[in-house]
Design a protein around this motif. Structure first.
Motif, PDB file in Angstrom:
ATOM      1  N   CYS A  68      66.643  39.756  14.568  1.00 12.24           N
ATOM      2  CA  CYS A  68      66.349  40.969  13.862  1.00 12.24           C
ATOM      3  C   CYS A  68      67.011  40.673  12.385  1.00 12.24           C
ATOM      4  O   CYS A  68      66.840  41.435  11.645  1.00 12.24           O
TER       5      CYS A  68
ATOM      6  N   CYS B  85      72.732  39.673  17.382  1.00 11.61           N
ATOM      7  CA  CYS B  85      73.520  40.858  17.394  1.00 11.61           C
ATOM      8  C   CYS B  85      73.730  41.629  18.429  1.00 11.61           C
ATOM      9  O   CYS B  85      73.126  41.388  19.574  1.00 11.61           O
TER      10      CYS B  85
ATOM     11  N   CYS C  82      71.447  37.259  12.981  1.00 14.02           N
ATOM     12  CA  CYS C  82      70.818  37.582  14.306  1.00 14.02           C
ATOM     13  C   CYS C  82      69.387  36.768  14.374  1.00 14.02           C
ATOM     14  O   CYS C  82      68.495  37.043  13.606  1.00 14.02           O
TER      15      CYS C  82
ATOM     16  N   CYS D 117      70.542  42.972  19.907  1.00 17.33           N
ATOM     17  CA  CYS D 117      69.554  42.123  20.548  1.00 17.33           C
ATOM     18  C   CYS D 117      70.099  41.152  21.752  1.00 17.33           C
ATOM     19  O   CYS D 117      69.321  40.246  22.303  1.00 17.33           O
TER      20      CYS D 117
HETATM   21 ZN    ZN Z   1      69.623  41.441  16.280  1.00 19.59          ZN
END
Ligand code: ZN
Length: 263
Positions: A159, A176, A156, A179
């Motif tokens: 994150c 992800c 991601c 997010c």
């Molecule tokens: Zn993420």
């Protein structure tokens, strides 16, 4: 008068006065150069044809007060000859020249990696070993990476979680589920795999990819590039039109099921 030599690829030309041209060149050591080529539009010009877009030339220039002046030009490889006879390769090559111009900002700021990518991209395109659109997407991804805009493809972008849900241009690559911005594309896993292969220069994987994943990859890469360049790349419109024409005759390659997820 200060003379210097370099080699470079002619990115574009513009008319100047009756017989001259201003040529924009991405040069190996110097970076981007705008120089005057005197008398090149006359039929008797010694080096007019060597200073056309796509040509890889060895140059001698002298430094001018505003613009440098080309005093010698020898062809290293005329990529234009191989590309003008093949429309998809010609439009892909034009998009490369325009992108190289846009990704190198200042004049005479060394941009060796961009130069090497451009020469490598034009050579691969002219050698016809791989589909034009794959060569162009590989060039786009790598030149963006060199410019500092490599898309996140393995975790991601926000994150660093390893579970990928979507591709979000604004976030800088794959994201992800947590997010993921609304409206971001949900490409096939194979499409992200193709982007990774093109970025790494893994041609065995790229050449084995399916048409629908290539189409989806091209759409994402074009959108990602355009977002980073603020304005559209003009030559890309021809490539996109061509891609649309091809996909309308081959419904399997459209990939509409994975293009945009409204949820
Ligand atoms: Zn993420």
């Amino acid at each position: 008068m200060s003379l210097y030599r370099d080699e470079g690829v002619v990115l574009r030309t513009q008319k100047l006065g009756e017989a001259d041209r201003i040529v924009t060149i991405l040069a190996k050591r110097t970076g981007k150069i705008r120089a005057v080529a005197k008398g090149v539009r006359r039929t008797t010009s010694r080096f007019g044809a060597r200073l056309e877009p796509f040509t890889h030339v060895d140059l001698q220039l002298h430094t001018g007060r505003t613009l440098d002046v080309v005093t010698q030009a020898e062809t290293i490889r005329p990529y234009g000859e191989a590309l003008t006879a093949d429309y998809p390769r010609y439009t892909a090559g034009s998009a490369m020249l325009e992108t190289a111009d846009r990704l190198t900002h200042g004049e005479k700021e060394p941009a060796l990696r961009q130069f090497l990518l451009l020469v490598g991209g034009l050579r691969t395109l002219a050698d016809r070993g791989h589909e034009a659109r794959l060569v162009l997407d590989a060039y786009f991804l790598r030149s963006l990476a060199v410019a500092g805009y490599a898309p996140a493809l393995d975790a991601c972008a926000k994150c660093r979680a390893p579970a990928i849900r979507a591709f979000a241009i604004v976030a800088g690559g794959v994201v992800c589920g947590a997010c993921r911005p609304a409206g971001s594309a949900v490409p096939a896993g194979e499409t992200i795999g193709l982007m990774t292969a093109l970025l790494r220069g893994d041609w065995a994987t790229a050449d084995a990819s399916e048409s629908r994943h290539r189409s989806e990859c091209s759409g994402l890469v074009a959108a990602y590039l355009q977002w980073h360049l603020e304005h559209g790349i003009r030559s890309l419109r021809h490539v996109e039109r061509e891609l649309r024409e091809r996909t309308t005759t081959d419904p399997a390659s459209v990939g509409r099921d994975t293009a945009a997820d409204p949820a």
